[in-house]
Design an enzyme around this catalytic site. Structure first.
Site, PDB file in Angstrom:
ATOM      1  N   LYS A  84     -70.965  21.968 -23.114  1.00  0.00           N
ATOM      2  CA  LYS A  84     -70.425  23.202 -23.668  1.00  0.00           C
ATOM      3  C   LYS A  84     -71.477  24.337 -23.875  1.00  0.00           C
ATOM      4  O   LYS A  84     -72.810  23.860 -24.064  1.00  0.00           O
ATOM      5  CB  LYS A  84     -69.742  22.896 -25.146  1.00  0.00           C
ATOM      6  CG  LYS A  84     -68.461  21.921 -24.753  1.00  0.00           C
ATOM      7  CD  LYS A  84     -67.469  22.496 -23.923  1.00  0.00           C
ATOM      8  CE  LYS A  84     -66.425  21.331 -23.800  1.00  0.00           C
ATOM      9  NZ  LYS A  84     -65.637  21.376 -22.891  1.00  0.00           N
TER      10      LYS A  84
ATOM     11  N   SER B 206     -64.156  23.095 -17.548  1.00  0.00           N
ATOM     12  CA  SER B 206     -64.347  23.908 -19.188  1.00  0.00           C
ATOM     13  C   SER B 206     -65.454  24.764 -19.100  1.00  0.00           C
ATOM     14  O   SER B 206     -65.514  25.654 -19.866  1.00  0.00           O
ATOM     15  CB  SER B 206     -64.674  22.939 -19.988  1.00  0.00           C
ATOM     16  OG  SER B 206     -65.765  22.143 -19.943  1.00  0.00           O
TER      17      SER B 206
END
Length: 175
Positions: A79, A41
């Site tokens: 993230k 990700s």
């Protein structure tokens, strides 16, 4: 060396080792922790199995990369912070706008496509609420992030990623 001197020497070593263990535990528990990236990700910034150091005392700012308790799994995610409390967020024609200003996304490949959205469409909120952050992975086409699970409470943030390293690690983060 007398028996008494030997006992003093052993006690001195045990005391030094004990102090070192307490300091190491305190640093790891309160200041920083090593982590391992799992998943794709955050490509191209971080790759699967990269090892990072997470600062537990950093002030979180926009574009920081953070590790937090996943809201949809018994795991930790890594993230990028896109929005802070009070920010408006939207993507139009693959350009990220925060508070109406186009953001530099040079950390993403030029051919990466992010679907258009406005914060209100995803979360029902016009702005990021107090005590929350909006996060997205750098690999926008393959990231479970705030576009799916909403805002992240600042209380769930473990810390900011400060550096990459390559020794063993036992703290895992994923999608």
């Amino acid at each position: 060396m007398s028996d008494n001197n030997t006992k003093k020497e052993i006690f001195s070593w045990l005391k030094a080792i004990g102090i070192a263990v307490v300091i190491a535990f305190g640093c790891r528990y309160f200041l920083f922790t090593p982590s391992t990236v799992h998943g794709e990700s955050m490509l191209p910034t971080y790759h699967d199995s990269d090892h990072v150091i997470v600062s537990k005392v950093s002030k979180i700012e926009r574009n920081d990369i953070i590790v937090f308790n996943a809201p949809d799994a018994d795991a930790h995610y890594i993230k990028r912070v896109i929005g802070l409390p009070g920010d408006t967020i939207e993507v139009m024609d693959n350009v990220l706008y925060v508070n109406g200003e186009a953001q530099d996304q040079s950390y993403m490949p030029e051919d990466m496509v992010t679907g258009d959205f406005k914060l209100k469409e995803l979360t029902g909120e016009e702005k990021v609420p107090e005590g929350e952050v909006f996060v997205m992975g750098d690999n926008r086409t393959n990231s479970k992030d705030s576009r799916m699970f909403g805002f992240i409470s600042e209380k769930e943030v473990i810390g900011e990623v400060k550096m990459t390293f390559y020794p063993f690690s036992d703290f895992h983060i994923g999608n």
